[in-house]
Design a protein around this motif. Sequence first.
Motif, PDB file in Angstrom:
ATOM      1  N   THR A 111     -37.537 -17.672   2.298  1.00 41.43           N
ATOM      2  CA  THR A 111     -36.254 -17.418   1.632  1.00 41.43           C
ATOM      3  C   THR A 111     -36.335 -17.780   0.151  1.00 41.43           C
ATOM      4  O   THR A 111     -35.920 -17.013  -0.711  1.00 41.43           O
ATOM      5  CB  THR A 111     -35.118 -18.217   2.304  1.00 41.43           C
ATOM      6  N   VAL A 112     -36.888 -18.950  -0.141  1.00 40.24           N
ATOM      7  CA  VAL A 112     -37.046 -19.375  -1.539  1.00 40.24           C
ATOM      8  C   VAL A 112     -38.018 -18.448  -2.256  1.00 40.24           C
ATOM      9  O   VAL A 112     -37.769 -18.009  -3.381  1.00 40.24           O
ATOM     10  CB  VAL A 112     -37.507 -20.848  -1.622  1.00 40.24           C
ATOM     11  N   LEU A 113     -39.126 -18.113  -1.604  1.00 40.93           N
ATOM     12  CA  LEU A 113     -40.102 -17.219  -2.211  1.00 40.93           C
ATOM     13  C   LEU A 113     -39.476 -15.864  -2.522  1.00 40.93           C
ATOM     14  O   LEU A 113     -39.683 -15.307  -3.609  1.00 40.93           O
ATOM     15  CB  LEU A 113     -41.325 -17.038  -1.300  1.00 40.93           C
ATOM     16  N   ASP A 114     -38.688 -15.339  -1.617  1.00 38.99           N
ATOM     17  CA  ASP A 114     -38.010 -14.056  -1.830  1.00 38.99           C
ATOM     18  C   ASP A 114     -37.124 -14.106  -3.071  1.00 38.99           C
ATOM     19  O   ASP A 114     -37.132 -13.196  -3.899  1.00 38.99           O
ATOM     20  CB  ASP A 114     -37.193 -13.698  -0.588  1.00 38.99           C
ATOM     21  N   GLY A 115     -36.385 -15.197  -3.234  1.00 33.33           N
ATOM     22  CA  GLY A 115     -35.531 -15.352  -4.406  1.00 33.33           C
ATOM     23  C   GLY A 115     -36.325 -15.434  -5.700  1.00 33.33           C
ATOM     24  O   GLY A 115     -35.944 -14.858  -6.725  1.00 33.33           O
ATOM     25  N   ILE A 116     -37.445 -16.137  -5.655  1.00 35.04           N
ATOM     26  CA  ILE A 116     -38.295 -16.259  -6.839  1.00 35.04           C
ATOM     27  C   ILE A 116     -38.886 -14.906  -7.211  1.00 35.04           C
ATOM     28  O   ILE A 116     -38.906 -14.525  -8.389  1.00 35.04           O
ATOM     29  CB  ILE A 116     -39.398 -17.304  -6.600  1.00 35.04           C
ATOM     30  N   LEU A 117     -39.352 -14.165  -6.214  1.00 36.16           N
ATOM     31  CA  LEU A 117     -39.918 -12.839  -6.481  1.00 36.16           C
ATOM     32  C   LEU A 117     -38.870 -11.904  -7.076  1.00 36.16           C
ATOM     33  O   LEU A 117     -39.168 -11.123  -7.988  1.00 36.16           O
ATOM     34  CB  LEU A 117     -40.529 -12.254  -5.209  1.00 36.16           C
ATOM     35  N   ASP A 118     -37.630 -11.994  -6.575  1.00 42.62           N
ATOM     36  CA  ASP A 118     -36.541 -11.198  -7.158  1.00 42.62           C
ATOM     37  C   ASP A 118     -36.294 -11.603  -8.606  1.00 42.62           C
ATOM     38  O   ASP A 118     -36.137 -10.756  -9.482  1.00 42.62           O
ATOM     39  CB  ASP A 118     -35.246 -11.376  -6.354  1.00 42.62           C
ATOM     40  N   GLN A 119     -36.254 -12.904  -8.851  1.00 48.94           N
ATOM     41  CA  GLN A 119     -36.029 -13.423 -10.206  1.00 48.94           C
ATOM     42  C   GLN A 119     -37.111 -12.922 -11.168  1.00 48.94           C
ATOM     43  O   GLN A 119     -36.811 -12.485 -12.284  1.00 48.94           O
ATOM     44  CB  GLN A 119     -36.004 -14.949 -10.163  1.00 48.94           C
ATOM     45  N   ILE A 120     -38.354 -12.963 -10.736  1.00 50.24           N
ATOM     46  CA  ILE A 120     -39.457 -12.506 -11.581  1.00 50.24           C
ATOM     47  C   ILE A 120     -39.358 -10.999 -11.814  1.00 50.24           C
ATOM     48  O   ILE A 120     -39.473 -10.520 -12.942  1.00 50.24           O
ATOM     49  CB  ILE A 120     -40.818 -12.882 -10.954  1.00 50.24           C
ATOM     50  N   GLY A 121     -39.127 -10.257 -10.757  1.00 49.64           N
ATOM     51  CA  GLY A 121     -39.059  -8.799 -10.865  1.00 49.64           C
ATOM     52  C   GLY A 121     -37.935  -8.294 -11.750  1.00 49.64           C
ATOM     53  O   GLY A 121     -38.037  -7.214 -12.341  1.00 49.64           O
ATOM     54  N   GLU A 122     -36.864  -9.065 -11.873  1.00 47.60           N
ATOM     55  CA  GLU A 122     -35.711  -8.662 -12.678  1.00 47.60           C
ATOM     56  C   GLU A 122     -35.809  -9.078 -14.143  1.00 47.60           C
ATOM     57  O   GLU A 122     -34.941  -8.748 -14.943  1.00 47.60           O
ATOM     58  CB  GLU A 122     -34.430  -9.247 -12.066  1.00 47.60           C
ATOM     59  N   MET A 123     -36.867  -9.799 -14.513  1.00 50.20           N
ATOM     60  CA  MET A 123     -36.994 -10.275 -15.895  1.00 50.20           C
ATOM     61  C   MET A 123     -37.145  -9.102 -16.861  1.00 50.20           C
ATOM     62  O   MET A 123     -37.873  -8.149 -16.596  1.00 50.20           O
ATOM     63  CB  MET A 123     -38.226 -11.177 -16.055  1.00 50.20           C
ATOM     64  N   THR A 124     -36.470  -9.214 -17.984  1.00 47.78           N
ATOM     65  CA  THR A 124     -36.629  -8.246 -19.063  1.00 47.78           C
ATOM     66  C   THR A 124     -38.060  -8.315 -19.571  1.00 47.78           C
ATOM     67  O   THR A 124     -38.599  -9.408 -19.774  1.00 47.78           O
ATOM     68  CB  THR A 124     -35.649  -8.555 -20.212  1.00 47.78           C
ATOM     69  N   GLY A 125     -38.686  -7.177 -19.753  1.00 48.42           N
ATOM     70  CA  GLY A 125     -40.056  -7.129 -20.252  1.00 48.42           C
ATOM     71  C   GLY A 125     -41.084  -6.881 -19.175  1.00 48.42           C
ATOM     72  O   GLY A 125     -42.248  -6.628 -19.480  1.00 48.42           O
ATOM     73  N   ILE A 126     -40.665  -6.934 -17.917  1.00 45.51           N
ATOM     74  CA  ILE A 126     -41.596  -6.654 -16.825  1.00 45.51           C
ATOM     75  C   ILE A 126     -41.431  -5.198 -16.413  1.00 45.51           C
ATOM     76  O   ILE A 126     -40.347  -4.772 -16.027  1.00 45.51           O
ATOM     77  CB  ILE A 126     -41.383  -7.606 -15.630  1.00 45.51           C
ATOM     78  N   ARG A 127     -42.509  -4.454 -16.531  1.00 45.42           N
ATOM     79  CA  ARG A 127     -42.496  -3.032 -16.187  1.00 45.42           C
ATOM     80  C   ARG A 127     -42.601  -2.834 -14.681  1.00 45.42           C
ATOM     81  O   ARG A 127     -41.890  -2.033 -14.096  1.00 45.42           O
ATOM     82  CB  ARG A 127     -43.642  -2.319 -16.898  1.00 45.42           C
ATOM     83  N   SER A 128     -43.502  -3.587 -14.017  1.00 50.54           N
ATOM     84  CA  SER A 128     -43.650  -3.482 -12.560  1.00 50.54           C
ATOM     85  C   SER A 128     -44.238  -4.770 -12.007  1.00 50.54           C
ATOM     86  O   SER A 128     -44.879  -5.529 -12.723  1.00 50.54           O
ATOM     87  CB  SER A 128     -44.543  -2.293 -12.182  1.00 50.54           C
ATOM     88  N   SER A 129     -44.000  -4.993 -10.725  1.00 50.09           N
ATOM     89  CA  SER A 129     -44.569  -6.158 -10.050  1.00 50.09           C
ATOM     90  C   SER A 129     -45.009  -5.773  -8.653  1.00 50.09           C
ATOM     91  O   SER A 129     -44.442  -4.874  -8.038  1.00 50.09           O
ATOM     92  CB  SER A 129     -43.563  -7.312  -9.992  1.00 50.09           C
ATOM     93  N   GLU A 130     -46.030  -6.460  -8.186  1.00 50.58           N
ATOM     94  CA  GLU A 130     -46.527  -6.276  -6.822  1.00 50.58           C
ATOM     95  C   GLU A 130     -46.822  -7.652  -6.266  1.00 50.58           C
ATOM     96  O   GLU A 130     -47.471  -8.463  -6.928  1.00 50.58           O
ATOM     97  CB  GLU A 130     -47.795  -5.426  -6.835  1.00 50.58           C
ATOM     98  N   SER A 131     -46.350  -7.947  -5.067  1.00 51.85           N
ATOM     99  CA  SER A 131     -46.528  -9.268  -4.464  1.00 51.85           C
ATOM    100  C   SER A 131     -47.457  -9.183  -3.274  1.00 51.85           C
ATOM    101  O   SER A 131     -47.327  -8.284  -2.435  1.00 51.85           O
ATOM    102  CB  SER A 131     -45.177  -9.826  -4.003  1.00 51.85           C
ATOM    103  N   LEU A 132     -48.361 -10.116  -3.210  1.00 49.94           N
ATOM    104  CA  LEU A 132     -49.295 -10.225  -2.101  1.00 49.94           C
ATOM    105  C   LEU A 132     -49.074 -11.592  -1.458  1.00 49.94           C
ATOM    106  O   LEU A 132     -49.367 -12.621  -2.079  1.00 49.94           O
ATOM    107  CB  LEU A 132     -50.741 -10.100  -2.596  1.00 49.94           C
TER     108      LEU A 132
END
Length: 143
Positions: A111-132
């Motif tokens: 749950t915490v990891l999911d929130g962090i990944l969302d936070q990172i993915g929504e940052m201005t300046g990030i074109r794309s993200s992929e999580s493993l």
Amino acid sequence: MDDLDRAILSALAADARCSVATLARRLKVARSTIQARLERLESSGVIAGYTVKLGEAARHSRIRATVLLTIEPRAQASVLSRLKAIPEVERAHTTSGRVDLLLQVAAPSTTVLDGILDQIGEMTGIRSSESLIHLSTKIDRTV
């Protein structure tokens, strides 16, 4: 660095809590020699600090992920600044491959990891993200 320095570093890598007296006994040199060597290794930056190596129980209690980020041109500095504010982001590496940054993230739960990944993915300046998401460790040579 000579053989004694390497022996000191090897002993400390195995047990960072090893005392000066114990090092001196094991390496068959005077305590003052060990103390002087440690001070020199620290002041020269060879020894950057002393740490605790977590056991299997502590390391496996966290959910880990590698996050691959593609950054907008000239946005890397601001993205890195915001990533530093997220304590679960343990490391950020620049790369020469198809992505710009490789992150190592650890969280106490999915749950915490999911929130962090969302936070990172929504940052201005990030074109794309992929999580493993890490499932198991087959080789671990970390000290």
